[in-house]
Design a protein around this motif. Sequence first.
Motif, mmCIF file in Angstrom:
data_model
loop_
_atom_site.group_PDB
_atom_site.id
_atom_site.type_symbol
_atom_site.label_atom_id
_atom_site.label_comp_id
_atom_site.label_asym_id
_atom_site.label_seq_id
_atom_site.Cartn_x
_atom_site.Cartn_y
_atom_site.Cartn_z
ATOM 1 N N SER A 181 11.812 -5.917 7.761
ATOM 2 C CA SER A 181 11.063 -5.388 8.908
ATOM 3 C C SER A 181 11.463 -3.941 9.196
ATOM 4 O O SER A 181 10.615 -3.092 9.503
ATOM 5 C CB SER A 181 11.307 -6.251 10.148
ATOM 6 N N GLU A 184 10.000 -1.610 6.494
ATOM 7 C CA GLU A 184 8.548 -1.472 6.614
ATOM 8 C C GLU A 184 8.159 -0.430 7.660
ATOM 9 O O GLU A 184 7.278 0.396 7.429
ATOM 10 C CB GLU A 184 7.916 -2.817 6.951
ATOM 11 N N VAL A 185 8.818 -0.475 8.821
ATOM 12 C CA VAL A 185 8.441 0.484 9.868
ATOM 13 C C VAL A 185 9.105 1.841 9.644
ATOM 14 O O VAL A 185 8.584 2.880 10.078
ATOM 15 C CB VAL A 185 8.816 -0.056 11.262
ATOM 16 N N LEU A 188 7.775 2.675 5.171
ATOM 17 C CA LEU A 188 6.437 2.350 4.664
ATOM 18 C C LEU A 188 5.346 2.575 5.696
ATOM 19 O O LEU A 188 4.177 2.240 5.446
ATOM 20 C CB LEU A 188 6.398 0.896 4.174
ATOM 21 N N ASP A 189 5.718 3.104 6.853
ATOM 22 C CA ASP A 189 4.758 3.403 7.925
ATOM 23 C C ASP A 189 3.950 2.180 8.353
ATOM 24 O O ASP A 189 2.778 2.306 8.756
ATOM 25 C CB ASP A 189 3.795 4.537 7.484
ATOM 26 N N ARG A 190 4.561 1.028 8.282
ATOM 27 C CA ARG A 190 3.889 -0.174 8.777
ATOM 28 C C ARG A 190 4.022 -0.242 10.301
ATOM 29 O O ARG A 190 5.050 0.182 10.846
ATOM 30 C CB ARG A 190 4.493 -1.427 8.152
#
Length: 219
Positions: A181, A184-185, A188-190
């Motif tokens: 998590s 990703e943030v 990966l710019d999630r």
Amino acid sequence: MARGLTVIHADIPVDPSSPEAQQWLRDELARPEYQSAKPTWFDVASKAVQDWLASLFQGPGGNAGPVLLLVVVVIIAGLIVAAFFVFGRPRLNRRSTLEQRSLFGAEDVRTAAELRASAQRAATSGDWVLAVEEQFRAIAVALDERTLVRVTPGTTATDFAHRAALVASDEREALRQAARSFDEVRYLDRPGTEAAFQQLVALDQRLQRVRVATPAVTS
């Protein structure tokens, strides 16, 4: 006149070493007023202790400085040794350790409590990306502060999850998901989610109850 002098000489012993004179002396010293003035065993012991203490602080030539300094040093050393056995070896200052640590590629000297508060503020404002990042950092710093898992320069989120799983094996999957998590943030710019943040908060709370006697994991 001569007769009076004869009486006086007859009352005073001429030879003090005679048995009769010695008996008179013993009888005189046995009188109550002499016995009451005689020092007791406590008086004698107290005087001996006072003389001993005075000799310590006077030292040779009456200079109390060196002796007093020695006594103070011995007392301080004794207190330090006693504290060592009672409280154990003091730990390194955690703040100074944090100042020399790169936290997942960024310099960060905040404590776990400060990071948790930052994560909660971000969550309140709906910034789930920052909330996830800060909460994951709080987890890592909390374990580092407790010397359960050492976070060193170059440690990645995945590395940290692997090390933390060695001291909290029941949380292996949750730690792996927490690292995912974060990555990703962060990289990966999630978009972050409230669910991901709440999972990190719950993991943090569970890890705070972990008690491990093994040294900090560094590799």
